[in-house]
Write a protein that holds these residues in place. Structure first.
Motif, PDB file in Angstrom:
ATOM      1  N   ASP A  51      13.408   7.929  -2.016  1.00 17.49           N
ATOM      2  CA  ASP A  51      12.974   6.843  -1.130  1.00 17.49           C
ATOM      3  C   ASP A  51      12.940   5.467  -1.802  1.00 17.49           C
ATOM      4  N   ALA A 161       8.354   7.759   8.833  1.00 16.42           N
ATOM      5  CA  ALA A 161       7.376   6.719   8.533  1.00 16.42           C
ATOM      6  C   ALA A 161       7.960   5.341   8.821  1.00 16.42           C
ATOM      7  N   GLY A 164       9.391   1.207   4.681  1.00 15.84           N
ATOM      8  CA  GLY A 164       8.632   0.958   3.462  1.00 15.84           C
ATOM      9  C   GLY A 164       7.665   2.082   3.117  1.00 15.84           C
ATOM     10  N   GLU A 165       7.389   2.965   4.084  1.00 13.31           N
ATOM     11  CA  GLU A 165       6.503   4.089   3.791  1.00 13.31           C
ATOM     12  C   GLU A 165       7.334   5.355   3.639  1.00 13.31           C
ATOM     13  N   HIS A 166       6.727   6.360   3.012  1.00 12.13           N
ATOM     14  CA  HIS A 166       7.461   7.594   2.768  1.00 12.13           C
ATOM     15  C   HIS A 166       7.354   8.533   3.971  1.00 12.13           C
ATOM     16  N   ASP A 167       8.471   9.191   4.287  1.00 10.32           N
ATOM     17  CA  ASP A 167       8.452  10.166   5.377  1.00 10.32           C
ATOM     18  C   ASP A 167       7.549  11.331   4.969  1.00 10.32           C
ATOM     19  N   GLU A 168       6.969  11.970   5.983  1.00 10.22           N
ATOM     20  CA  GLU A 168       5.959  12.981   5.692  1.00 10.22           C
ATOM     21  C   GLU A 168       6.325  14.290   6.396  1.00 10.22           C
TER      22      GLU A 168
END
Ligand code: ATP
Ligand code: MG
Length: 301
Positions: A51, A161, A164-168
């Motif tokens: 990422d 996400a 800028g955020e990480h997928d979860e």
């Protein structure tokens, strides 16, 4: 990140880790002020791993990813004799500056789910399995090794996400809470169908499709539509079938056609804190060669 290209008739709206998105420019005659019904998806040579956007890019990657996506979209639309899966491609002209690495697509209402299908055990799935005997909460038979084929492909969704955020990774129950039971089942079944169809086609060409990720959106008529890039070496793990069958170490078995070379180099040279190091020229060239080889193996058969 370099500022996106100016494209006549198009307005840049966002950039993901790899792609730049444009909508029709309302100030030109082709654009309107209504919500855009079409978009231009431009693939760059940027490469990301874990990422993080890396530097430099992989020369030719944007063209290779786009060519491979278009090849799969065509097959999945019935070009392989199977049933037609709706996709987001539109007929029309793309700007010359980005010819070969851009797609004109329907603007869809995107589902906030990355639809991951895994046919083999590796990566984060292998890490979880060693710890708990499960992959994304799904129980897997004991005694498997890194790179082994799963008894049947599994669907392991992730919540997409915001930028800028990480997928979860999420459970199927959590996915139902997000998109509803009917949509969740539809997405799962379609993802597994597309994976199995693509994996069979790849296998005929001596290539294993170990896992992949799809994104779907809903079009103006409510039709669930395959979007984004599809079955590329960025969204999938592809291995050489011969090496998998005869290799004795995980590295030999999973001789990959994707950015695993980049992931491995990065894992050995960076602790995932701060800015990632520059990729050496040799890693860049080996990765580019692997991307090219995959395209040849799949599409020239
Ligand atoms: P990554 O793929 O590395 O996780 P990202 O998804 O944030 O990153 P990109 O893949 O570079 O970014 O950008 C493509 C973006 O375009 C994604 O957000 C994807 O959901 C969106 N997209 C793809 N096809 C369509 C479409 N037909 N309509 C609307 N949005 C789309
Ligand atoms: Mg994406």
């Amino acid at each position: 990140m370099a500022s996106p290209l100016q494209l006549p008739g198009w307005r840049h709206v966002s950039s993901g880790k790899v792609r730049d998105l444009y909508v029709p420019d309302p100030s030109t005659s082709s654009g309107t002020t209504a919500a855009p019904d079409r978009m231009l998806l431009v693939a760059s040579d940027r490469v990301s791993a874990f990422d993080f956007a890396l530097s430099p890019g992989i020369p030719g990657k944007g063209v290779l990813l786009t060519t491979l996506s278009l090849w799969w979209f065509d097959r999945l639309a019935g070009g392989d004799g199977g049933r037609s899966i709706p996709n987001h491609l539109l007929e029309g002209h793309v700007p010359d500056q980005v010819a070969g690495r851009s797609m004109l697509v329907k603007a869809l209402d995107m589902q906030p789910i990355e639809c991951v299908v895994r046919g083999y055990l590796t990566g984060s799935g292998w890490a979880e399995y060693q710890h708990s005997g499960t992959v994304c909460g799904i129980r897997i038979p004991a005694g498997l090794s890194d790179g082994d084929r799963l008894p049947a492909p599994i669907f392991t969704p992730a919540y997409k996400a915001p930028q800028g955020e990480h997928d979860e990774n999420i459970s199927f129950d959590r996915m139902i809470e997000i998109v509803g039971a009917d949509r969740a089942e539809e997405l799962r079944d379609l993802s597994l169908e597309v994976y199995e169809r693509a994996a069979a086609a790849a296998e005929q060409r001596g290539v294993i499709l170990a896992d992949t990720k799809f994104e779907f959106g809903v079009d103006a008529d409510g039709v669930l539509t395959l979007a984004d890039e599809v079955l590329t070496s960025d969204s999938s793990r592809y291995w050489d079938a011969e090496a998998w069958a005869t290799g004795t170490t995980p590295a030999e078995r999973m001789a990959s056609f994707d950015k695993q070379i980049v992931r491995d180099w990065l894992a050995a040279h960076w602790d995932k804190q701060g800015t990632p190091p520059e990729l050496p020229a040799e890693i860049v060239e080996r990765t580019a060669a692997r991307y090219r080889e995959l395209l040849t193996r799949l599409t020239s058969a």
